[in-house]
Design an enzyme around this catalytic site. Structure first.
Site, PDB file in Angstrom:
ATOM      1  N   ASN A 148       0.865  -1.167   0.000  1.00 45.31           N
ATOM      2  CA  ASN A 148       0.000   0.000   0.000  1.00 45.31           C
ATOM      3  C   ASN A 148       0.908   1.225   0.000  1.00 45.31           C
ATOM      4  OD1 ASN A 148      -1.695   2.189   1.385  1.00 45.31           O
ATOM      5  ND2 ASN A 148      -3.190   0.571   0.987  1.00 45.31           N
ATOM      6  N   SER A 193       0.663   3.739   1.678  1.00 44.20           N
ATOM      7  CA  SER A 193       0.904   3.995   3.098  1.00 44.20           C
ATOM      8  C   SER A 193       1.550   2.729   3.651  1.00 44.20           C
ATOM      9  CB  SER A 193      -0.421   4.289   3.801  1.00 44.20           C
ATOM     10  OG  SER A 193      -0.211   4.394   5.185  1.00 44.20           O
ATOM     11  N   GLU A 201       3.175 -14.174   4.482  1.00 39.90           N
ATOM     12  CA  GLU A 201       3.042 -15.118   5.584  1.00 39.90           C
ATOM     13  C   GLU A 201       1.852 -14.781   6.478  1.00 39.90           C
ATOM     14  OE1 GLU A 201       5.731 -13.524   4.464  1.00 39.90           O
ATOM     15  OE2 GLU A 201       7.584 -14.482   5.151  1.00 39.90           O
TER      16      GLU A 201
END
Length: 160
Positions: free
Chosen positions: A65, A67, A75
């Site tokens: 993302n 951000s 995982e």
């Protein structure tokens, strides 16, 4: 003062073909997941596949993302989905593969610290070790018989 020595034992295979057929199949699922990674920022694709005791295989890929803290590693994507979909199932084996979009990744890539802690939570919860196999895009495969080999001084709920 007392000095304590902590040792870790890992198994290293020269190639995925040197592992058992079930691990090869699990790693193939991790590669399929890696191919679905969303990593436009790091250009580093990771896939994970987990074999549950009910025979199901759950996979996940890293999802980034803009951000950065809002993204999630492969995982944890897989382990949290397994815990949510099959809360009573035990996680037996996990296969991980990582590949850079910029260069050939031959070095086995282990789970990051946050993922090690997430895996530890489930290993403690189920009171059963989770075998972890990890590799780069190709090349050597490393096997850890338990997350405790990768994170020997685990932080877990009994200390809270």
């Amino acid at each position: 003062m007392k000095e304590v020595k902590i040792e870790t034992t890992l198994e290293i295979y020269d190639a995925i073909e040197d592992t058992s057929q079930d691990i090869q199949n699990l790693m193939k699922e991790a590669v399929k997941a890696r191919d679905k990674a969303y990593s436009p920022y790091s250009k580093f694709d990771v896939g994970a596949a987990i074999l549950l005791d009910n025979g199901e295989i759950i996979s996940g890929s890293n999802q980034e993302n803009a951000s950065y803290p809002s993204g999630l590693c492969a995982e944890r994507t897989a382990i949290y989905y397994a815990g949510a979909k099959y809360p009573k199932a035990k996680m037996l084996k996990m296969a991980l593969t990582a590949s850079s979009q910029n260069q050939l990744t031959l070095q086995p890539i282990p789970p990051c610290g946050a993922c090690r802690q997430a895996i530890a939570e489930y290993e403690v919860k189920q009171d059963l070790p989770i075998e972890i196999y990890f590799m780069g895009a190709k090349g050597k495969v490393v096997k850890s018989k338990s997350l405790a080999n990768l994170l020997p001084l685990v932080f877990e709920s009994s200390v809270l």
